[in-house]
Write a protein that holds these residues in place. Structure first.
Motif, short mmCIF file in Angstrom:
data_model
loop_
_atom_site.label_atom_id
_atom_site.label_comp_id
_atom_site.label_asym_id
_atom_site.label_seq_id
_atom_site.Cartn_x
_atom_site.Cartn_y
_atom_site.Cartn_z
N LEU A 128 -32.73 26.27 -12.65
CA LEU A 128 -33.12 24.93 -12.21
C LEU A 128 -31.98 24.22 -11.48
CD1 LEU A 128 -35.04 22.40 -12.37
CD2 LEU A 128 -33.96 21.89 -14.56
N ILE A 129 -30.79 24.30 -12.04
CA ILE A 129 -29.65 23.62 -11.41
C ILE A 129 -29.39 24.21 -10.03
CG2 ILE A 129 -27.19 23.04 -11.59
CD1 ILE A 129 -27.49 23.38 -14.68
N GLY A 130 -29.39 25.53 -9.96
CA GLY A 130 -29.13 26.20 -8.67
C GLY A 130 -30.16 25.79 -7.62
N ARG A 131 -31.42 25.84 -7.97
CA ARG A 131 -32.47 25.46 -6.99
C ARG A 131 -32.30 24.02 -6.55
NH1 ARG A 131 -36.26 27.83 -10.70
NH2 ARG A 131 -36.91 25.72 -11.19
N SER A 132 -32.00 23.15 -7.52
CA SER A 132 -31.88 21.72 -7.19
C SER A 132 -30.77 21.48 -6.17
CB SER A 132 -31.59 20.92 -8.47
OG SER A 132 -32.68 21.04 -9.36
N LEU A 133 -29.65 22.15 -6.36
CA LEU A 133 -28.53 21.94 -5.44
C LEU A 133 -28.83 22.53 -4.07
CD1 LEU A 133 -25.54 22.68 -7.84
CD2 LEU A 133 -26.34 20.44 -7.09
N ARG A 134 -29.46 23.69 -4.06
CA ARG A 134 -29.70 24.34 -2.76
C ARG A 134 -30.62 23.51 -1.86
NH1 ARG A 134 -29.60 28.90 -6.10
NH2 ARG A 134 -31.86 29.03 -6.23
N THR A 135 -31.48 22.71 -2.49
CA THR A 135 -32.41 21.91 -1.69
C THR A 135 -31.69 20.89 -0.81
OG1 THR A 135 -33.96 22.14 -3.49
CG2 THR A 135 -34.54 20.55 -1.82
N ILE A 136 -30.51 20.45 -1.24
CA ILE A 136 -29.84 19.38 -0.47
C ILE A 136 -28.58 19.87 0.27
CG2 ILE A 136 -30.80 17.40 -1.72
CD1 ILE A 136 -27.34 18.67 -2.58
N VAL A 137 -28.34 21.17 0.22
CA VAL A 137 -27.20 21.71 0.98
C VAL A 137 -27.72 22.41 2.23
CG1 VAL A 137 -25.28 23.37 0.95
CG2 VAL A 137 -25.85 22.07 -1.10
N ASP A 138 -27.02 22.22 3.32
CA ASP A 138 -27.34 22.95 4.54
C ASP A 138 -26.61 24.29 4.48
OD1 ASP A 138 -27.46 23.98 7.11
OD2 ASP A 138 -27.58 21.98 8.01
N LEU A 139 -27.32 25.33 4.05
CA LEU A 139 -26.66 26.61 3.77
C LEU A 139 -26.15 27.27 5.06
CD1 LEU A 139 -29.11 27.95 1.03
CD2 LEU A 139 -26.83 27.00 0.67
N GLU A 140 -26.80 26.99 6.20
CA GLU A 140 -26.30 27.55 7.46
C GLU A 140 -24.91 26.97 7.76
OE1 GLU A 140 -29.48 26.79 7.05
OE2 GLU A 140 -30.27 28.81 7.31
N LYS A 141 -24.79 25.66 7.58
CA LYS A 141 -23.50 25.04 7.89
C LYS A 141 -22.40 25.45 6.90
CE LYS A 141 -25.03 21.09 10.56
NZ LYS A 141 -25.63 19.77 10.27
N LEU A 142 -22.81 25.82 5.71
CA LEU A 142 -21.82 26.25 4.72
C LEU A 142 -21.13 27.53 5.18
CD1 LEU A 142 -20.48 26.05 1.95
CD2 LEU A 142 -22.53 27.10 0.95
N GLY A 143 -21.85 28.35 5.94
CA GLY A 143 -21.27 29.63 6.39
C GLY A 143 -21.39 30.68 5.30
N GLU A 144 -20.92 31.87 5.56
CA GLU A 144 -21.12 32.99 4.65
C GLU A 144 -20.16 32.92 3.46
OE1 GLU A 144 -21.86 36.84 6.16
OE2 GLU A 144 -23.69 36.14 7.14
N ARG A 145 -20.43 31.96 2.62
CA ARG A 145 -19.61 31.74 1.42
C ARG A 145 -20.52 31.37 0.27
NH1 ARG A 145 -17.03 27.81 5.48
NH2 ARG A 145 -15.10 28.91 5.99
N GLN A 146 -20.01 31.52 -0.91
CA GLN A 146 -20.78 31.13 -2.09
C GLN A 146 -20.02 30.07 -2.87
OE1 GLN A 146 -23.15 33.84 -4.58
NE2 GLN A 146 -21.59 33.55 -6.10
N ILE A 147 -20.75 29.06 -3.31
CA ILE A 147 -20.18 28.11 -4.26
C ILE A 147 -20.91 28.29 -5.59
CG2 ILE A 147 -19.82 25.66 -4.81
CD1 ILE A 147 -19.63 25.15 -1.79
N THR A 148 -20.13 28.55 -6.63
CA THR A 148 -20.71 28.68 -7.97
C THR A 148 -20.38 27.41 -8.75
OG1 THR A 148 -20.42 31.06 -7.93
CG2 THR A 148 -20.72 30.06 -10.09
N VAL A 149 -21.40 26.81 -9.30
CA VAL A 149 -21.22 25.56 -10.03
C VAL A 149 -21.43 25.86 -11.52
CG1 VAL A 149 -22.05 23.21 -10.33
CG2 VAL A 149 -22.03 24.26 -8.04
N ASP A 150 -20.35 25.80 -12.29
CA ASP A 150 -20.42 26.04 -13.72
C ASP A 150 -20.61 24.73 -14.46
OD1 ASP A 150 -19.83 28.94 -14.38
OD2 ASP A 150 -18.25 28.49 -12.93
#
Lengths: 237, 237, 237, 237, 237, 237
Positions: F93-115
């Motif tokens: 749930l947390i992961g989906r919620s955050l992804r909805t408001i991030v522009d993943l294209e602009k983030l580039g080929e990187r991962q952010i892990t939120v603990d």
């Protein structure tokens, strides 16, 4: 009087039987009295991923115990699905001890895995394992030298281990199971042929121990390690 | 010519060393040539829950292999977190084989666990394990009788096992590793002293095999089992 | 009289329903009486790592049972975290049986995974699974041929399986659950259309069995396998 | 010069924040510089099965690390499915250290579990954990006394821990992460307020260390432990 | 136009086949178009430990998917050693949904486990599972009533479920796999025959959705649930 | 009267403490009353394998709870060997919620892990986690922008979450543990700063709830989310 009628500074009968496993590059059945550990050294031309490309090798150890090595049958660790904390602690100790006396650069980008499997346990399985592992490792390195994989045997020194304890106020060398269960304090010493410390592990089982007690155990350990290193030298001569 | 220079109906050198483990109620180091299996029988005054209160006992087996029993080092099963399919298949086979010749009612509400650990592997570890397990089980039951836990030894018969195979069209007895890898067909026979079948496992590795081939292997197996049972009798005499 | 009122050499009603799964390259719902197994064959353009680059393919099998396929609900294996020994034994048997009749070189560097899931169990799930798996595998290979992935169907023969047992001294064909629980001896026969043996598994549940008993079961099995192969032929005609 | 500009015998800033967790019977946030460990002591009116009915209690510890306590994110241990060898080694050490100074008979048939979770790591997490655990355990026992579950606090002494190492030939007290990575030798000392040894763990990371080096580290450790025990006394005063 | 040529407010063909499993107390093969779920309800005269002695029963659910239910073969969860997050989420949802409409006090101290196994997947497996589970649960309770284990069927209402989504700005009822993959928003509605909400799960896959969109989906869901409840009534009439 | 003496539409005291973890690229200690969650955002220059080469990044979340965050101590999930269903549901749930408001294209080929690790639990840990995760994610992205890894912060909007429930017929905002246990209905709302729905999760714990009740909860949620977004804005201003 010790249960085994030994003097306080007397080790159990120690023996090394080399080359007991047909397939292993080095192997040794080491006995400290009724504690019997089968050690096999395996050469592998690969490295853990984090070590690749650094121009040096690795020595690691695994430790196991057959279910009926013990007085009561012990459940196989595979049944629990994971090694116990004790197993992991011991195999990490064996690996660190061996790496201290190997020249990993000279070993080259290879891994030697030293398997220590306890066939019969009567106290001191980790100290017997380390002491026998030196033999198996030596023989594996000799095997490599004989095949021109190495120009010299990249061992800086011997390494051997022994336990000491305080029982009824008396410092004693090389505890067997009966003493180990009774000991108020239990110290494992891993030392080199040159007398350097590789690992020290002292544990107060019941009450804290004093610096004097520690020094008495250390004195016994020096004597025991000296004897073990002499026996290693004879074994590989 | 077989790699071992044996005749097609010739078994490897077989030996049983009894009482090799100080703590076990019964133990045996069995060798079929270079295949060495250490067997320990453990008496436990408890039963699996589903068997309680039925007035009879249980015999079960566990099987393991030391990592460097094999040509290449094999990863410990505890590292994978679970026994392999092969291990489970073999330990189930050993347990069933032993239960067929034990009078579980006379054993009483107790369990005997037979641990078979392969020290060195050269083909036929399961057949060596079953054959040696009979010795360890026998000695465990003798130990119980000597302590008046049993009035008689509740064994109905011997049980022994041997493999046969067809290699280059030739039926052969007691395959070693080199032959096992080459065999088009591999059969394991578990039989009693009286010549009854306990377990049959025949596997066509490449092409199906015929009834004639099966019968040829069966003939060899009868001969091998007869020899193994004679050796068991001498061992416990 | 058998619980199912069948003659001793009479199989249960056997049926194959092909193409039951929309997504699978080949599928079959096989019924041996009240034993129902859903088989799905999946083509994958990849190989296990140890088989890569050898110019041949692989056929493997997995076996599962729905929790309420059985009289009492059976716990899901995922809850235990690992497949049971029985599951692993059966899926290894299915895979070996299929590989014996497939020309793996002609298959090319691809893997076919055959999933056998027991929807309802009433004895003989492994024999029904093998027999139905041949259909699903055949249909997967036909699917490939239709898409020009293969020029011919690389099947050398049929393969089918049946169990036999000795109950109250009477040899019987194709045991159902009620008989299986009672059988003193239980044999599984996996055979080809040409009458060759692929796998034999005979187990004495209580007392050893004789060569005569084995031969009587083998005679029944030949009859049953012949019938199953005829039904397979009709199904794919 | 040490990276932290401390003198060789100077500890990092140490602080204890008590009662940080609303639900725990005792809790403490302990800081050794940038190493922050949250400790919670939980009273449970139950015992491990092997200890029941012996009239004494048990103290055990568990250790964890938040994924981003470290410079690089560390994978959660639950993802691997089991605690690492390092985790098990540390939690066993903490548990043994605490049990040495608790009167388990006076505790009665209860268990106290001490959870040590590293919020931020900068070297010495195990020594900070042990030192803070004493506070949380003390406060849990006080909580019990305040509720008349105990008539006195069954603590025989303080226990605290500190690491020492040899870096560039210089013995130093209380290594932080930068020093820990560089240290040729790393010793952890767990000692009581009375100066007794509870646990000694010395490891030669690269070359063996000498008795003189050990004694130099021991001298520093005595000083550090003395300081930590003083701080514990102030904290609970 | 929807890929399935349905109107936006049109459900797929829905069918219930009752009593498909011989051994289960209640069973149902439910189809929502090409999504096929086999549901089995098992009565067990036992309770989870935490519920014992409270005078009420429990209904729980487990969910699984056959490996080739999907377009690409899915690895068995037992191979991974644990159920996926998705599986756990779905089985918790099914269990909660059923418990809302069962009178657990009237059920008595018993547990009903509802196994939902997806035979073929084409979107909406959780909604089909819940809707079919009501039938299997109903039939299990009827079975109990017929055997006088219950005096009345302790169901307060029907429960059924359907998904809705927004695709290209259009609200649609009962998404199949092709639509589900495309949907910007996906809502699952679990509702009673009386129109009450049991579970709502709305997820914005790409962009947030508005209250208007939610209300449009809710309107469709009401219509679909009404239809499903009518079909349930016909099925058990 | 609510146990906390709050008005029905009154949130608990909410605070964000930024930068609490020295090593993390972004971190936040978020408090909703006595619920305290430590959030750490980690930048990693790698992607899950299935996402590589698509020109966009990924944001994922993991959730954990310290053992003594709860009233009663909770067993560590690593001890069970796998995360619970609840944990997996929440972190997805947390992961989906955050992804909805991030522009993943602009983030580039990187991962952010939120603990998100719960230090202390008093109801609403998932809503506090999501709300605090936005801060940690924002700060991680700012950290990247400050190092010129990004030219702008690729956040499309705020995201925050709050729970509502119906207790004794009264709709209430931001339930604490005492209310959560009592609530007949429990809804979690995840919404953007712009008022769009990201996730809705409504669960009838006892009886179904009505559309009116849902709408009353939604009204409260809008108010709460508005307040949380204002607080987020102040925190990062």
């Amino acid at each position: 009087m010790r249960p085994s009628r030994r003097a306080p500074d007397e080790m159990r009968a120690v023996s090394f039987e080399r080359g007991v496993l047909r397939h292993a590059e080095g192997s040794c059945l080491v006995k400290f009295g009724e504690t019997h550990v089968l050690v096999a050294a395996t050469l592998e031309e690969r490295l853990p991923p984090w070590l690749k490309g650094q121009g040096r090798g690795w020595v690691t150890a695994e430790y196991g115990m057959l279910p009926r090595a013990t007085h009561e049958r012990t459940r196989r660790e595979v049944t629990a699905g994971k090694p116990s904390g004790r197993t992991m602690e011991i195999q990490r100790l064996i690996g660190r001890s061996l790496r201290t006396i190997v020249d990993l650069e000279k070993l080259g980008e290879r891994q030697i895995t030293v398997d220590c499997d306890v066939i019969q346990a009567d106290g001191g399985t980790r100290t017997a394992a380390i002491t026998g592992a030196w033999i198996a490792l030596h023989d594996c390195l000799s095997w490599m030298k004989a095949r021109s994989l190495l120009s010299t045997i990249p061992l800086r020194d011997h390494v051997a281990a022994v336990s000491c304890g305080i029982i009824d106020g008396e410092p004693r060398l090389d505890l067997d199971y009966a003493e180990d269960s009774d000991a108020g304090t239990d110290c494992n010493f891993v030392m080199t042929g040159g007398g350097g410390f590789v690992e020290l592990q002292g544990t107060a089982e019941k009450a804290p121990f004093t610096e004097e007690e520690f020094n008495a155990m250390l004195g016994l350990a020096r004597k025991g390690i000296g004897r073990l290193v002499d026996l290693q030298k004879m074994a590989v001569a």
